[in-house]
Design a protein around this motif. Sequence first.
Motif, PDB file in Angstrom:
ATOM      1  N   PHE A 229       0.830  -1.024  -0.056  1.00 36.85           N
ATOM      2  CA  PHE A 229      -0.165  -0.004  -0.017  1.00 36.85           C
ATOM      3  C   PHE A 229       0.917   1.161   0.058  1.00 36.85           C
ATOM      4  O   PHE A 229       0.385   2.073  -0.573  1.00 36.85           O
ATOM      5  CB  PHE A 229      -1.023  -0.038   1.325  1.00 36.85           C
ATOM      6  N   GLY A 230       1.887   1.163   0.756  1.00 37.54           N
ATOM      7  CA  GLY A 230       2.989   2.264   0.493  1.00 37.54           C
ATOM      8  C   GLY A 230       3.449   2.553  -0.806  1.00 37.54           C
ATOM      9  O   GLY A 230       3.659   3.502  -1.037  1.00 37.54           O
ATOM     10  N   TYR A 231       3.686   1.517  -1.289  1.00 40.39           N
ATOM     11  CA  TYR A 231       4.291   1.620  -2.772  1.00 40.39           C
ATOM     12  C   TYR A 231       2.957   2.111  -3.797  1.00 40.39           C
ATOM     13  O   TYR A 231       3.059   2.979  -4.411  1.00 40.39           O
ATOM     14  CB  TYR A 231       4.506   0.392  -3.310  1.00 40.39           C
ATOM     15  N   LEU A 232       1.871   1.918  -3.284  1.00 40.37           N
ATOM     16  CA  LEU A 232       0.644   2.677  -4.132  1.00 40.37           C
ATOM     17  C   LEU A 232       0.556   3.923  -3.934  1.00 40.37           C
ATOM     18  O   LEU A 232       0.366   4.689  -4.917  1.00 40.37           O
ATOM     19  CB  LEU A 232      -0.611   1.788  -3.619  1.00 40.37           C
ATOM     20  N   LEU A 233       0.713   4.313  -2.693  1.00 44.18           N
ATOM     21  CA  LEU A 233       0.524   5.753  -2.345  1.00 44.18           C
ATOM     22  C   LEU A 233       1.846   6.610  -2.975  1.00 44.18           C
ATOM     23  O   LEU A 233       1.640   7.672  -3.337  1.00 44.18           O
ATOM     24  CB  LEU A 233       0.585   5.929  -0.562  1.00 44.18           C
ATOM     25  N   ARG A 235       3.061   5.880  -5.771  1.00 35.60           N
ATOM     26  CA  ARG A 235       2.650   5.826  -6.986  1.00 35.60           C
ATOM     27  C   ARG A 235       1.756   7.079  -7.288  1.00 35.60           C
ATOM     28  O   ARG A 235       1.714   7.593  -8.577  1.00 35.60           O
ATOM     29  CB  ARG A 235       2.417   4.698  -7.784  1.00 35.60           C
ATOM     30  N   MET A 236       0.935   7.246  -6.406  1.00 36.08           N
ATOM     31  CA  MET A 236       0.001   8.137  -6.501  1.00 36.08           C
ATOM     32  C   MET A 236       0.154   9.698  -5.907  1.00 36.08           C
ATOM     33  O   MET A 236      -0.900  10.314  -5.749  1.00 36.08           O
ATOM     34  CB  MET A 236      -1.451   7.542  -5.768  1.00 36.08           C
ATOM     35  N   ARG A 237       1.307   9.972  -5.523  1.00 35.62           N
ATOM     36  CA  ARG A 237       1.810  10.811  -4.630  1.00 35.62           C
ATOM     37  C   ARG A 237       1.306  12.344  -5.741  1.00 35.62           C
ATOM     38  O   ARG A 237       1.275  13.427  -4.867  1.00 35.62           O
ATOM     39  CB  ARG A 237       3.348  11.036  -4.527  1.00 35.62           C
ATOM     40  N   LYS A 243     -10.402  10.001  -8.492  1.00 33.46           N
ATOM     41  CA  LYS A 243     -11.217  10.207  -9.553  1.00 33.46           C
ATOM     42  C   LYS A 243     -12.346   9.173  -9.439  1.00 33.46           C
ATOM     43  O   LYS A 243     -12.668   8.380 -10.425  1.00 33.46           O
ATOM     44  CB  LYS A 243     -10.521  10.036 -10.689  1.00 33.46           C
ATOM     45  N   LEU A 244     -13.335   9.370  -8.597  1.00 28.20           N
ATOM     46  CA  LEU A 244     -14.439   8.501  -8.342  1.00 28.20           C
ATOM     47  C   LEU A 244     -15.664   9.313  -8.102  1.00 28.20           C
ATOM     48  O   LEU A 244     -15.470  10.225  -7.467  1.00 28.20           O
ATOM     49  CB  LEU A 244     -14.101   7.570  -6.969  1.00 28.20           C
ATOM     50  N   ASN A 245     -16.887   8.831  -8.523  1.00 31.18           N
ATOM     51  CA  ASN A 245     -18.074   9.112  -8.425  1.00 31.18           C
ATOM     52  C   ASN A 245     -18.273   9.421  -6.740  1.00 31.18           C
ATOM     53  O   ASN A 245     -18.015   8.403  -6.008  1.00 31.18           O
ATOM     54  CB  ASN A 245     -19.258   8.532  -8.955  1.00 31.18           C
ATOM     55  N   PRO A 246     -18.956  10.340  -6.113  1.00 34.61           N
ATOM     56  CA  PRO A 246     -19.418  10.445  -4.800  1.00 34.61           C
ATOM     57  C   PRO A 246     -20.046   9.317  -4.158  1.00 34.61           C
ATOM     58  O   PRO A 246     -19.991   9.017  -3.118  1.00 34.61           O
ATOM     59  CB  PRO A 246     -19.997  11.845  -4.464  1.00 34.61           C
ATOM     60  N   LEU A 309      -6.128   6.112   2.100  1.00 35.59           N
ATOM     61  CA  LEU A 309      -6.161   6.642   0.864  1.00 35.59           C
ATOM     62  C   LEU A 309      -7.161   7.481   0.961  1.00 35.59           C
ATOM     63  O   LEU A 309      -7.137   8.630   0.304  1.00 35.59           O
ATOM     64  CB  LEU A 309      -6.463   5.280  -0.070  1.00 35.59           C
ATOM     65  N   ALA A 310      -8.456   7.326   1.454  1.00 36.36           N
ATOM     66  CA  ALA A 310      -9.384   8.141   1.368  1.00 36.36           C
ATOM     67  C   ALA A 310      -9.083   9.845   2.006  1.00 36.36           C
ATOM     68  O   ALA A 310      -9.436  10.702   1.623  1.00 36.36           O
ATOM     69  CB  ALA A 310     -10.828   7.704   2.188  1.00 36.36           C
ATOM     70  N   CYS A 311      -8.320   9.369   3.219  1.00 36.18           N
ATOM     71  CA  CYS A 311      -7.895  10.655   3.918  1.00 36.18           C
ATOM     72  C   CYS A 311      -6.938  11.489   3.419  1.00 36.18           C
ATOM     73  O   CYS A 311      -7.081  12.575   3.223  1.00 36.18           O
ATOM     74  CB  CYS A 311      -7.477  10.268   5.275  1.00 36.18           C
ATOM     75  N   THR A 312      -5.939  10.736   2.509  1.00 34.21           N
ATOM     76  CA  THR A 312      -4.914  11.792   1.759  1.00 34.21           C
ATOM     77  C   THR A 312      -5.431  11.979   0.370  1.00 34.21           C
ATOM     78  O   THR A 312      -4.769  12.882  -0.144  1.00 34.21           O
ATOM     79  CB  THR A 312      -3.686  10.629   1.402  1.00 34.21           C
ATOM     80  N   LYS A 313      -6.570  11.529  -0.051  1.00 38.77           N
ATOM     81  CA  LYS A 313      -6.915  11.749  -1.453  1.00 38.77           C
ATOM     82  C   LYS A 313      -8.477  12.544  -1.373  1.00 38.77           C
ATOM     83  O   LYS A 313      -9.064  12.489  -2.447  1.00 38.77           O
ATOM     84  CB  LYS A 313      -7.027  10.647  -2.330  1.00 38.77           C
ATOM     85  N   GLY A 314      -8.659  13.068  -0.269  1.00 36.63           N
ATOM     86  CA  GLY A 314      -9.784  13.933  -0.224  1.00 36.63           C
ATOM     87  C   GLY A 314     -11.180  13.281  -0.340  1.00 36.63           C
ATOM     88  O   GLY A 314     -12.129  13.838  -0.877  1.00 36.63           O
TER      89      GLY A 314
END
Length: 413
Positions: A229-233, A235-237, A243-246, A309-314
């Motif tokens: 998961f750290g690797y995923l973050l 890559r998404m830094r 980019k998801l619908n609410p 992920l949700a907390c870091t990406k709004g």
Amino acid sequence: ANFQGNLPVTNLFDVFDPTGVIYGNLAFQAILNGFPSVDSFFFIGSTLLAYITLKELEKQKGGNAKFWTMFYVHRYIRLTGAFAIMIGLTATLLRQFATGPQSYFVDNEVYACQQSWWIGLLYVNNIWPLWDKTQPMCIGQSWYLANDMQFFIIAPIFLYALWKSPVIGLSLSFLGLLAGTIAPMVIVGINDFELTVSFMDMRKNFDSFFEVYFAPWCRFQPYICGIIFGYLLHRMRDTPKLKLNPYHIIWIWAVMGAIGALVVYGLYGYTEEYMAANSMITVGSLAARVAYRGLHRLAWSICLGWVILACTKGAAGPINSILSWSAWIPLARLSYCIYLVHLVVMAYFNSIFTFPVAFSHAFAVYYNLAMLCFSTFAAYILSIGFEVPLAHLERIVFASIGVGKLPKANMYK
């Protein structure tokens, strides 16, 4: 356990009643089956380690001998300084507090650290009981530190591979995840162990504690999940928002909440059967026990990953506001020392009880809040007196030999 085994409880039969205040209460399942909280630390710690280390590896083009030497040296000093002080204080000064009617609680802590201090400082106290169960464990909760240190030692295998070749790194990481999933399932299946250590069959010994709960090969799953998961973050830094619908985000929160609730509360249905048999049976089919022991930590890690992920990406809304509240910072800085002192603090207060108590949920809340307050106070003394000075001393020593920079001094006018 501190109510059932350490405090003189007047309503003990009510406590153990299958329909009573503990085993008959769904809310209390969060305490009886609160073990995933430990996996939270494995996951969060490895996520942070992977994210920071991958960032440094990009800066330094894979690192050099100096980088990797300091990677290990700093970690050992950072963990061992306060830990060694705590062991020393427990083995010596703590004996002066063995004055209560149940002073053997304190004496046991003193004896354990006098006998096993070196096992803790070598960070092998999680596997030592597998071949010598007679050796007492100094600072009982430090089995976690041993696991964490052992995982940290092998973490560069995965981290360097993820930086050098994501395909190879992810392949190694998922192989590690597969091994960490299969290991507890095989051990539980072969030994016919219970669903959780709270459902321990009293006819058997405590082997499942040593072979499943403490053993690193059975606790590796959330740690390697954190590295992935750290690797995923990493890559998404550069991605500020998901980019998801609410509506999709709401559904994901609902699903993750349900999975997390099932991990913690899903064993409630087995509780009545277990207590009705006076802890003398192993509840649940073998398939259910193997599946739960092998998969619940994976499920919990996925839930935690979504929260981060949700907390870091709004995508967390008020949840992020609560978790990011600045008031948590002082407690976060004291958390390691609170972890080191809390069982000793509880042993001392349990030892000086001079009257019986009637257990209730209200008393449990008062007791635990009191232990948290006293543990925080003791942790503050340990941190200010030893942990922070040792951290600064480390920086000064390494700066003097050309490794790192001197800490900046704050100037007050």
